[in-house]
Motif scaffolding. Sequence first.
Motif, mmCIF file in Angstrom:
data_model
loop_
_atom_site.group_PDB
_atom_site.id
_atom_site.type_symbol
_atom_site.label_atom_id
_atom_site.label_comp_id
_atom_site.label_asym_id
_atom_site.label_seq_id
_atom_site.Cartn_x
_atom_site.Cartn_y
_atom_site.Cartn_z
ATOM 1 N N THR A 88 0.845 -1.193 0.000
ATOM 2 C CA THR A 88 0.000 0.000 0.000
ATOM 3 C C THR A 88 0.880 1.244 0.000
ATOM 4 O O THR A 88 1.825 1.351 0.787
ATOM 5 C CB THR A 88 -0.913 0.010 1.231
ATOM 6 O OG1 THR A 88 -1.729 -1.176 1.211
ATOM 7 C CG2 THR A 88 -1.812 1.240 1.230
ATOM 8 N N ASP A 89 0.571 2.176 -0.865
ATOM 9 C CA ASP A 89 1.368 3.389 -1.037
ATOM 10 C C ASP A 89 1.272 4.294 0.182
ATOM 11 O O ASP A 89 0.188 4.522 0.733
ATOM 12 C CB ASP A 89 0.866 4.131 -2.288
ATOM 13 C CG ASP A 89 1.686 5.364 -2.623
ATOM 14 O OD1 ASP A 89 2.809 5.496 -2.101
ATOM 15 O OD2 ASP A 89 1.207 6.197 -3.416
ATOM 16 N N GLY A 90 2.425 4.817 0.608
ATOM 17 C CA GLY A 90 2.458 5.850 1.622
ATOM 18 C C GLY A 90 2.407 5.375 3.051
ATOM 19 O O GLY A 90 2.286 6.194 3.968
ATOM 20 N N VAL A 91 2.497 4.053 3.284
ATOM 21 C CA VAL A 91 2.452 3.554 4.652
ATOM 22 C C VAL A 91 3.571 2.553 4.871
ATOM 23 O O VAL A 91 4.169 2.026 3.928
ATOM 24 C CB VAL A 91 1.096 2.878 4.988
ATOM 25 C CG1 VAL A 91 -0.052 3.829 4.766
ATOM 26 C CG2 VAL A 91 0.900 1.602 4.186
ATOM 27 N N LEU A 92 3.846 2.283 6.137
ATOM 28 C CA LEU A 92 4.762 1.226 6.499
ATOM 29 C C LEU A 92 3.977 -0.082 6.479
ATOM 30 O O LEU A 92 3.172 -0.350 7.362
ATOM 31 C CB LEU A 92 5.349 1.476 7.886
ATOM 32 C CG LEU A 92 6.409 0.490 8.350
ATOM 33 C CD1 LEU A 92 7.688 0.636 7.538
ATOM 34 C CD2 LEU A 92 6.704 0.682 9.833
ATOM 35 N N ASN A 93 4.182 -0.880 5.442
ATOM 36 C CA ASN A 93 3.474 -2.143 5.302
ATOM 37 C C ASN A 93 4.099 -3.166 6.243
ATOM 38 O O ASN A 93 5.295 -3.459 6.146
ATOM 39 C CB ASN A 93 3.556 -2.638 3.862
ATOM 40 C CG ASN A 93 2.783 -1.761 2.895
ATOM 41 O OD1 ASN A 93 1.641 -2.032 2.567
ATOM 42 N ND2 ASN A 93 3.413 -0.669 2.441
ATOM 43 N N GLU A 94 3.302 -3.709 7.143
ATOM 44 C CA GLU A 94 3.793 -4.702 8.095
ATOM 45 C C GLU A 94 3.080 -6.029 7.859
ATOM 46 O O GLU A 94 1.862 -6.085 7.721
ATOM 47 C CB GLU A 94 3.575 -4.244 9.531
ATOM 48 C CG GLU A 94 4.072 -5.252 10.560
ATOM 49 C CD GLU A 94 3.997 -4.739 11.984
ATOM 50 O OE1 GLU A 94 3.080 -5.168 12.721
ATOM 51 O OE2 GLU A 94 4.869 -3.913 12.353
ATOM 52 N N PHE A 95 3.860 -7.099 7.852
ATOM 53 C CA PHE A 95 3.325 -8.439 7.610
ATOM 54 C C PHE A 95 3.697 -9.334 8.781
ATOM 55 O O PHE A 95 4.870 -9.472 9.119
ATOM 56 C CB PHE A 95 3.883 -9.014 6.305
ATOM 57 C CG PHE A 95 3.610 -8.146 5.107
ATOM 58 C CD1 PHE A 95 2.403 -8.233 4.431
ATOM 59 C CD2 PHE A 95 4.553 -7.218 4.677
ATOM 60 C CE1 PHE A 95 2.142 -7.416 3.329
ATOM 61 C CE2 PHE A 95 4.302 -6.407 3.585
ATOM 62 C CZ PHE A 95 3.095 -6.503 2.904
ATOM 63 N N ARG A 96 2.684 -9.947 9.399
ATOM 64 C CA ARG A 96 2.891 -10.826 10.549
ATOM 65 C C ARG A 96 2.462 -12.264 10.270
ATOM 66 O O ARG A 96 2.607 -13.121 11.158
ATOM 67 C CB ARG A 96 2.156 -10.294 11.772
ATOM 68 C CG ARG A 96 2.809 -9.049 12.367
ATOM 69 C CD ARG A 96 2.107 -8.539 13.601
ATOM 70 N NE ARG A 96 2.872 -7.436 14.198
ATOM 71 C CZ ARG A 96 3.664 -7.563 15.249
ATOM 72 N NH1 ARG A 96 3.788 -8.734 15.848
ATOM 73 N NH2 ARG A 96 4.338 -6.527 15.720
ATOM 74 N N TYR A 97 1.927 -12.515 9.099
ATOM 75 C CA TYR A 97 1.436 -13.859 8.780
ATOM 76 C C TYR A 97 1.945 -14.298 7.414
ATOM 77 O O TYR A 97 2.245 -13.479 6.548
ATOM 78 C CB TYR A 97 -0.094 -13.896 8.806
ATOM 79 C CG TYR A 97 -0.671 -13.617 10.182
ATOM 80 C CD1 TYR A 97 -0.881 -14.652 11.087
ATOM 81 C CD2 TYR A 97 -0.960 -12.314 10.574
ATOM 82 C CE1 TYR A 97 -1.392 -14.395 12.357
ATOM 83 C CE2 TYR A 97 -1.465 -12.050 11.835
ATOM 84 C CZ TYR A 97 -1.679 -13.097 12.722
ATOM 85 O OH TYR A 97 -2.175 -12.835 13.969
ATOM 86 N N LEU A 98 2.001 -15.624 7.218
ATOM 87 C CA LEU A 98 2.480 -16.183 5.961
ATOM 88 C C LEU A 98 1.352 -16.467 4.986
ATOM 89 O O LEU A 98 1.620 -16.801 3.835
ATOM 90 C CB LEU A 98 3.260 -17.486 6.234
ATOM 91 C CG LEU A 98 4.463 -17.362 7.173
ATOM 92 C CD1 LEU A 98 5.108 -18.720 7.374
ATOM 93 C CD2 LEU A 98 5.474 -16.362 6.622
ATOM 94 N N ASP A 99 0.110 -16.344 5.428
ATOM 95 C CA ASP A 99 -1.028 -16.679 4.572
ATOM 96 C C ASP A 99 -2.051 -15.560 4.597
ATOM 97 O O ASP A 99 -2.066 -14.713 5.496
ATOM 98 C CB ASP A 99 -1.681 -17.994 5.028
ATOM 99 C CG ASP A 99 -2.265 -17.889 6.430
ATOM 100 O OD1 ASP A 99 -1.620 -17.265 7.298
ATOM 101 O OD2 ASP A 99 -3.371 -18.398 6.656
ATOM 102 N N GLU A 100 -2.919 -15.548 3.584
ATOM 103 C CA GLU A 100 -3.911 -14.483 3.446
ATOM 104 C C GLU A 100 -4.956 -14.512 4.557
ATOM 105 O O GLU A 100 -5.570 -13.495 4.857
ATOM 106 C CB GLU A 100 -4.609 -14.604 2.089
ATOM 107 C CG GLU A 100 -3.699 -14.340 0.901
ATOM 108 C CD GLU A 100 -4.428 -14.454 -0.414
ATOM 109 O OE1 GLU A 100 -5.643 -14.783 -0.385
ATOM 110 O OE2 GLU A 100 -3.810 -14.218 -1.462
#
Length: 239
Positions: free
Chosen positions: A120-132
């Motif tokens: 997503t543009d303009g934000v710090l994209n954080e991912f904590r999971y490996l699946d949707e």
Amino acid sequence: MYRRPSTCRFLGAWRAVSLAAAVVFLLIDSASAQETVVKNDSIVDGSTAVIQSGFDDGETAAAWLTSPCAGRIVAVQVFWRSLAGGALPTLEANIKIYSQGTFPNPGPIIHAFLEGPVMTDGVLNEFRYLDELNTIPIDVPVSQGEVFIVALKFGSDPAPFNGPSVVTDANGCQPGKNAIQAIGLGWVNACSLGVSGDFMIRAVVNCQEGTGACCLPSGACIPDVTGDDCANNGGLYEG
């Protein structure tokens, strides 16, 4: 392949962009009291970032990070920005976590492997999971001082000059901290390709050591002991 910057080609793409105040809220709020954001970049509220839009699809930007503690990697973060802001979300190829290797070549992939991250543009994209469905958390054990690599592989070309794309800080590219997997070149030191700062690609490490059963040489097993304390007393940590 990754396009080496030049004053004419990258006049727009390398223009510094100010970070919004909302980003700082995300940076502060994304980790709990036991969690530490591990980073190379110096970007904070009010500083500037540089859009690195010279990538082709299939190429990779990677940050070499060092864990400050014995703990577990529980999240990865990528700041994603276009020049004007408000670009549509993009589907990128993957995010991988590698073991150290020999710079600029990472070692083997650690078990965490995130397919198709939406940026997503303009934000710090954080991912904590490996699946949707957010059912398989990122959970990678690391030791204090361990070097690991967080790498984003592009699934689409950033728009020339404008992005959106990964960003770097604007105060110099640290040696041994930033690498690019470029088409036709393989893994290359990002600084040698003209990248002028450190990628804003980060990890979140939970530094709160867990406890479990420790079986001592005497045969007694004691609950609620940390792995370090167990080892210091000659025991076998059962978790």
